[in-house]
Design an enzyme around this catalytic site. Structure first.
Site, short mmCIF file in Angstrom:
data_model
loop_
_atom_site.label_atom_id
_atom_site.label_comp_id
_atom_site.label_asym_id
_atom_site.label_seq_id
_atom_site.Cartn_x
_atom_site.Cartn_y
_atom_site.Cartn_z
N ASP A 313 0.86 -1.29 -0.09
CA ASP A 313 0.04 -0.11 0.00
C ASP A 313 0.76 1.31 0.28
OD1 ASP A 313 -2.25 -1.87 0.19
OD2 ASP A 313 -2.96 -0.96 2.06
N ASP A 314 0.27 2.30 -0.58
CA ASP A 314 0.72 3.77 -0.23
C ASP A 314 1.71 4.26 -1.19
OD1 ASP A 314 -1.16 3.68 1.83
OD2 ASP A 314 0.40 3.97 3.45
N HIS A 364 -6.02 2.78 -4.11
CA HIS A 364 -6.04 3.25 -2.79
C HIS A 364 -6.44 4.59 -2.33
CE1 HIS A 364 -5.17 1.85 1.15
NE2 HIS A 364 -4.10 2.67 1.42
N HIS A 368 -5.51 9.11 0.75
CA HIS A 368 -5.60 8.11 1.72
C HIS A 368 -6.56 8.95 2.82
CE1 HIS A 368 -3.97 5.36 5.05
NE2 HIS A 368 -3.38 4.71 3.70
N TYR A 405 -7.41 2.51 5.64
CA TYR A 405 -7.64 2.02 6.89
C TYR A 405 -8.61 0.68 6.96
CZ TYR A 405 -6.05 6.92 7.44
OH TYR A 405 -5.41 8.16 7.27
N HIS A 455 3.93 -1.99 3.08
CA HIS A 455 3.71 -0.83 2.48
C HIS A 455 5.13 -0.86 1.69
CE1 HIS A 455 0.83 -0.49 5.67
NE2 HIS A 455 0.20 0.39 5.18
#
Length: 487
Positions: A313-314, A364, A368, A405, A455
């Site tokens: 992620d991210d 995603h 965020h 989340y 991540h």
């Protein structure tokens, strides 16, 4: 001749006093010698009890936006990890404002954690500063800087600051510029913003009415935190500024066309003329084409035996994502990358590399944000803009979606046709930033069919991935994408 008894007694007292004096002097000398050693030992003890600060890394890269550079500062210190990213330009006054803002946040964070360390109340802190860029057709950039700081306790500090820049002229746009410094236009803007807020069904139940009235009153200072988009002006509010915490950080979007009558001439939308007279045969309305996924996006049937889906992620991040791609290639492993639209817009070449390596592209959101606290319009914008950016960068649309989340509800699900993917193994790599912990967590929790959350923006994850893949491969696992896993 006998001695005088009185004289003999006096002589004994003199001896005793002399001995006491010598003992006192000796004690004083010993004490004076002990003080420096004691201070030194105490200093050594303090040093030993305080955490050793890890070295900071600073990196500067050009961005896809002309004239804009990206500065990244990171530290994997155990107690004070941070990841700071901010823009710099060819305009010194803009650079000074941005750098002072981010460095003040950083100083506050380090001072707070230092104080807690000296008080022997060590907690694992975290500081993340990131930014996203919006550009208007006038050439004005809106830089939205998101800062999140945690040093212990129930809540941290979360703040959003917006700074504008026209890189060619060096001018930093203000709300006064947008409205030509017209007080009457300000009153109209205030009314329209209030109407937009009260008509927002997701936000209105959480309004703090007194604060709402104060923060939306027709004062220039109330409308400084705005983004000038191509088709809208978005006003950003902090937690508890106009609504309770359950509402999150509201963003109120108003179409430029609805504000055209009060905008300064240089920001007005051009007039559109419509010729109502047909000039010939009117073509028939085409039916919308039904798009089919490209053949190279079709999922494969997973191999027999134990399988695991690795997800990241991210990202993307030029250094850490590429290192992860190299490690995955070494083990012939496929993974799924859930990317942020804001970072995709910075590093489109990395997205293309992910796609060319055969990995799955995931959405995603753009910033965020917790979508369960956002309006329907905000949710759709976060998802759709990210999908568009991924497709523009790679030539392929994302095939899966992961809400930040893991926060999802019916409203969020209704805004995307992409499968919503969560996870069953959270490595907590964002928290521990430790390659060894990553491996131990995988050993303890991964099972056949697991979806593992990591991540690709953390160097500790990139460093520890090789050992994780070696272990899982040794245990007989095959690495698949989440779509392959779901087949």
């Amino acid at each position: 001749m006998s001695l005088n008894p009185r004289s003999s007694k006096r002589s004994r007292w003199i001896d005793i006093m002399f001995i006491v004096a010598i003992l006192s002097l000796s004690s004083l000398i010993a004490f004076l010698l002990w003080i420096p050693n004691s201070s030194k030992n105490q200093e050594n003890n303090i040093t030993a009890n305080q955490p050793i600060r890890a070295a900071e890394e600073v990196d500067e890269k050009a961005s896809v936006y002309p004239g804009i550079r990206i500065i990244t500062e990171t530290s994997n210190d155990v107690f004070t990890p941070f990841a700071i990213q901010y823009p710099q330009s060819d305009v010194p006054s803009f650079n000074k404002i941005v750098k002072e803002y981010t460095q003040n946040f950083k100083t506050l964070y380090l001072d707070e954690t230092k104080y807690l360390g000296e008080a022997k109340k060590h907690t694992e802190g975290e500081l993340n500063i990131s930014f996203e860029v919006f550009q208007n057709t006038t050439g004005d950039y809106s830089f939205v800087i998101h800062s999140k700081m945690y040093t212990g306790g129930a809540n941290g500090i979360s703040e959003t600051k917006i700074i504008h820049l026209h890189n060619q002229s060096g001018h930093m746009l203000t709300i006064e510029d947008l409205l030509a410094k017209n007080e009457k236009s300000l009153e109209i803007l205030s009314t329209r913003v209030r109407n937009a807020i009260t008509s927002n069904k997701q936000l209105s139940p959480y309004l703090l009415l007194n604060q709402f009235e104060v923060k939306t009153a027709p004062k220039w200072g109330n409308f400084t935190n705005f983004v000038l988009n191509t088709n809208s002006i978005d006003f950003y509010y902090s937690n508890y500024e106009i609504a309770s915490g359950a509402a999150g950080k509201p963003i109120i979007s108003i179409k430029l066309s609805d504000l055209n009558d009060i905008l300064a001439d240089e920001y007005k939308l051009p007039a559109v003329t419509v010729d109502t007279k047909p000039t010939g045969n009117v073509p028939k309305k085409e039916e919308p084409a039904i798009s089919e996924p490209p053949k190279d996006e079709a999922t494969k049937v997973p191999a027999t035996g134990k399988v695991v889906a690795l997800t990241f992620d991210d990202g993307p991040n030029p250094e850490t994502t590429r290192k992860i791609l190299d490690t995955l290639k070494k083990y012939n492993a496929k993974a799924t990358f859930f990317m942020l639209g804001s970072r995709v817009s910075f590093y489109p070449e990395v997205v293309k590399e992910i796609k060319e390596a055969g990995h799955e592209l995931g959405n995603h959101t753009w910033t965020h944000s917790d979508l369960t606290k956002a309006s329907v319009e905000k949710i759709a914008s976060e998802i759709n803009n990210t999908s568009n950016a991924i497709e523009k960068a790679s030539g392929s649309k994302p095939t899966v979606f992961r809400p930040p989340y893991g926060a999802v509800n019916k409203t969020v699900r209704s805004q995307t046709s992409l499968p919503v993917i969560l996870w069953d193994v959270d490595t907590l790599d964002w928290k521990y930033r430790n390659a060894k912990h990553l491996l131990e967590h995988v050993k303890t929790h991964v099972k056949d069919g697991s979806i593992v959350l990591m991540h690709d923006i953390h160097s500790s994850t990139a460093d520890g991935l090789d050992a994780v893949l070696a272990y899982l491969q040794g245990e007989g696992y095959t690495f698949v994408t989440v779509s392959e896993l779901k087949k």
